[in-house]
Design an enzyme around this catalytic site. Structure first.
Site, PDB file in Angstrom:
ATOM      1  N   SER A  65       5.879  -8.793   4.722  1.00 18.80           N
ATOM      2  CA  SER A  65       5.534  -9.710   3.636  1.00 18.80           C
ATOM      3  C   SER A  65       6.672  -9.913   2.628  1.00 18.80           C
ATOM      4  O   SER A  65       7.778 -10.290   3.011  1.00 18.80           O
ATOM      5  CB  SER A  65       4.261  -9.166   2.984  1.00 18.80           C
ATOM      6  OG  SER A  65       3.801 -10.002   1.986  1.00 18.80           O
ATOM      7  N   SER A 107      -0.052   2.892  -5.688  1.00 18.86           N
ATOM      8  CA  SER A 107       0.140   1.729  -4.815  1.00 18.86           C
ATOM      9  C   SER A 107      -0.384   2.057  -3.420  1.00 18.86           C
ATOM     10  O   SER A 107      -0.291   3.196  -2.963  1.00 18.86           O
ATOM     11  CB  SER A 107       1.627   1.388  -4.741  1.00 18.86           C
ATOM     12  OG  SER A 107       1.869   0.589  -3.611  1.00 18.86           O
TER      13      SER A 107
END
Ligand code: NG1
Ligand code: ZN
Length: 554
Positions: free
Chosen positions: A69, A509
């Site tokens: 990504s 995260s």
């Protein structure tokens, strides 16, 4: 027909794709993601798992996307896509982690057998898999490893290679393949089918409206550049793109000072666009696999950079959908709602809550998507620009059977039906979302400035803190509060209380080895100060090395 596990073949291939020592892989919110050079064994094993997943679902087509990504070019990643184009079911995420971390071939085979047993999988079932990759240089070799996995587990024809394409196209291929010829038919299962579907809906929605101005699109030097070029051919004379950051040749450029993540995190214009935008002219950025979208423009008065992020897109789109539902004479018959995460700007939440139901869920597309499905029309966007709109089966049926009683109702109903085709409900899709925004702006006759005036973002700051063990950070209340480490939340609360319109939260995260700190407050200075104070608190609490303490942490 295959009836037993092809153990010998699996062994042979597994020896070719050995797991690197002392690496621990975790299937996070976006699959596995790390340096591309570490992922050979993971790819092979995910090929095997994709085959098993398909067998577990009676041969339904499973997707595999090889991408990292918006992350740097040297990274890569892999995620599995379930039959309707949605993220892999949660219980299988642990199978993925379990297979990826088997240290030896023996352990890998044992773990495969355990997955077969636990998943109640019949190995004699057929397996179908479609896979694709983005433009990363490590992609070709990783796909070769993936193909070994698909072959080893007996996937039909070794799988269907969809080549170099965007994440949303891969999701579309999965969904269309599995729904072909059913009442939920979603279109032609090919990349061309995807472009044709979007183009037809766009033409219908723009007909009779002034053409949108040519749009500068920052393709992050990634696969979005190919997608924009291919799609442009379908909409000549209707919509014009001016693609920039389309260099797929020069090493190191992917996502480098370009793309949606750069825009969101730096809150500034990509350098390649500097001097190319006139005041008030809007432009858009895709991320490296084209599933995120950010808009921006330069203020007509001050020439200052103005960002229109996922929250602004959600507000624009949800507002328009509410108007269309009302205009169609369907008010009260379709429940519209918006889903956000804690990263949504506080002003956007306030703005939306006055107009329709808003739900906050933990980070990760699967949470957003799932919550959105509870509405008749669910709009979900992450602030970073990943999002889409989902329509329930009941809503789709209602739109198709609705008998409008005025020309205005007919037009609004037709527009809603076309929007269900323009929107890629399977996943966040930069191209489809961009077209959606342009259609809404054209319908309302809005400029970027008018769009932006719906509410003013509270200044905010996102900071990363490196800690020895991020798994120690546990949250509750859709990640807005820490439960562990014990006592830290109280300290954060005490800091937040000192700032007007202050809000801050801390979470680990799911895609990087770091803890994230988000803060917003009434002024830029206050937002920065609060974020850096909370970051300092987290760093010190975690016993961070004082010598390595980032100097901006207060
Ligand atoms: P993590 O690394 O868990 O914060 C990031 C994004 C998510 C989501 C995933 C998947 C932020 C703050 N976080 O997750 O919203 O998009 O990546 O790509 O933007
Ligand atoms: Zn992406």
């Amino acid at each position: 027909m295959q009836t037993d596990l092809p153990e010998e073949v699996l062994r042979e291939y597994s020896e070719k794709h050995k797991k690197p020592e002392s690496v621990n892989f975790a299937y996070g919110t976006a699959g596995f993601r790390t340096l591309g050079e570490r992922l050979d064994s993971v790819m092979f094993r995910m090929g095997v798992l994709a085959g098993l997943r398909s067998k577990a679902l009676g041969g339904k087509t499973i997707g595999v996307m090889v991408t990292a990504s918006h992350n740097p070019e040297a990274d890569n990643g892999v995620k599995l896509v379930d039959p309707m184009g949605e993220m892999l079911e949660q219980s299988w995420e642990s199978y993925a982690t379990y297979l990826a971390n088997a240290e030896t071939t023996d352990e890998f085979i044992t773990n495969v057998q355990a997955v077969i047993y636990r998943g109640g999988i019949s190995i004699s079932q057929p397996a179908n898999v479609v896979y694709a990759r983005d433009t990363r240089p490590s992609g070709a070799a990783l796909v070769a490893a993936l193909e070994d996995g698909l072959k080893a587990i007996g996937v039909e024809g070794g799988g269907w290679n969809a080549g170099v394409t965007t994440t949303p196209v891969l999701h579309y291929l999965v969904r269309t393949t599995n729904t072909k010829g059913t009442p939920e038919d979603y279109g032609e299962p090919s990349e061309e089918g995807y472009y044709s579907k979007l183009a037809a809906a766009l033409k219908a929605l723009l007909s009779g409206k002034p053409s949108p101005p040519p749009l500068i699109v920052d393709c992050a030097n990634g696969v979005g550049a190919l997608s924009v070029a291919a799609f442009s051919k379908h909409v000549e004379g209707v919509f014009q793109f001016q693609p920039t950051n389309t260099d797929l040749q020069t090493p190191g450029l992917l996502n480098f000072k370009a793309g949606a993540d750069f825009v969101k995190t730096s809150q500034s214009i990509p350098p390649a666009l500097q001097g190319k935008l006139s005041a008030g002219q809007r432009a858009a950025s895709f991320d490296g696999d084209a599933d995120r979208l950010m808009y921006f423009y330069l203020d007509d008065q001050t020439s200052q950079f103005r960002m229109l992020d996922g929250d602004k897109i959600a507000a624009l789109v949800a507002g328009h959908l509410v108007e269309l539902v009302n205009a169609a004479g369907l008010a009260g018959r379709i429940e519209l709602g918006v889903v956000q995460t804690a990263y949504a700007n506080g002003s956007s939440t306030k703005f939306l809550e006055k107009r329709l139901p808003v739900k906050c869920v933990p980070t990760g597309v699967k949470h957003l998507h799932h919550a959105a499905e509870a509405f008749g029309i669910g709009v979900y966007f992450e602030a970073n620009g990943h999002g889409t709109v989902v329509f329930s089966k009941e809503t789709l049926a209602l739109l198709n059977s609705h008998q409008p009683s005025t020309p205005e109702q007919t037009k609004a109903t037709e527009d809603l039906i076309q929007l269900t085709k323009l929107i890629n409900s399977a996943v966040g899709d930069a191209l489809s979302d961009l077209l959606l925004v342009e259609v809404v702006l054209a319908s309302k006759g809005y400029t970027a400035t008018q769009w932006n005036s719906s509410y003013s973002d509270l200044p905010n700051r996102l900071v990363k803190v490196l800690v020895p063990d991020r798994s120690l950070y546990k949250t509750t209340d859709a990640e807005r509060k820490l439960t562990e480490p014990v006592g830290l939340q109280e300290k954060i609360d005490a800091l937040v209380a000192q700032y007007e319109a202050g809000r801050s939260f801390v979470r680990a995260s799911g895609t990087e080895d770091a803890v994230r700190v988000y803060a917003e407050a009434g002024t830029r200075e206050a937002a920065d100060e609060l974020a850096f104070k909370v970051a300092g608190l987290v760093y010190d609490e975690a016993g961070g090395d004082p010598a390595k303490r980032p100097k901006e942490f207060i």
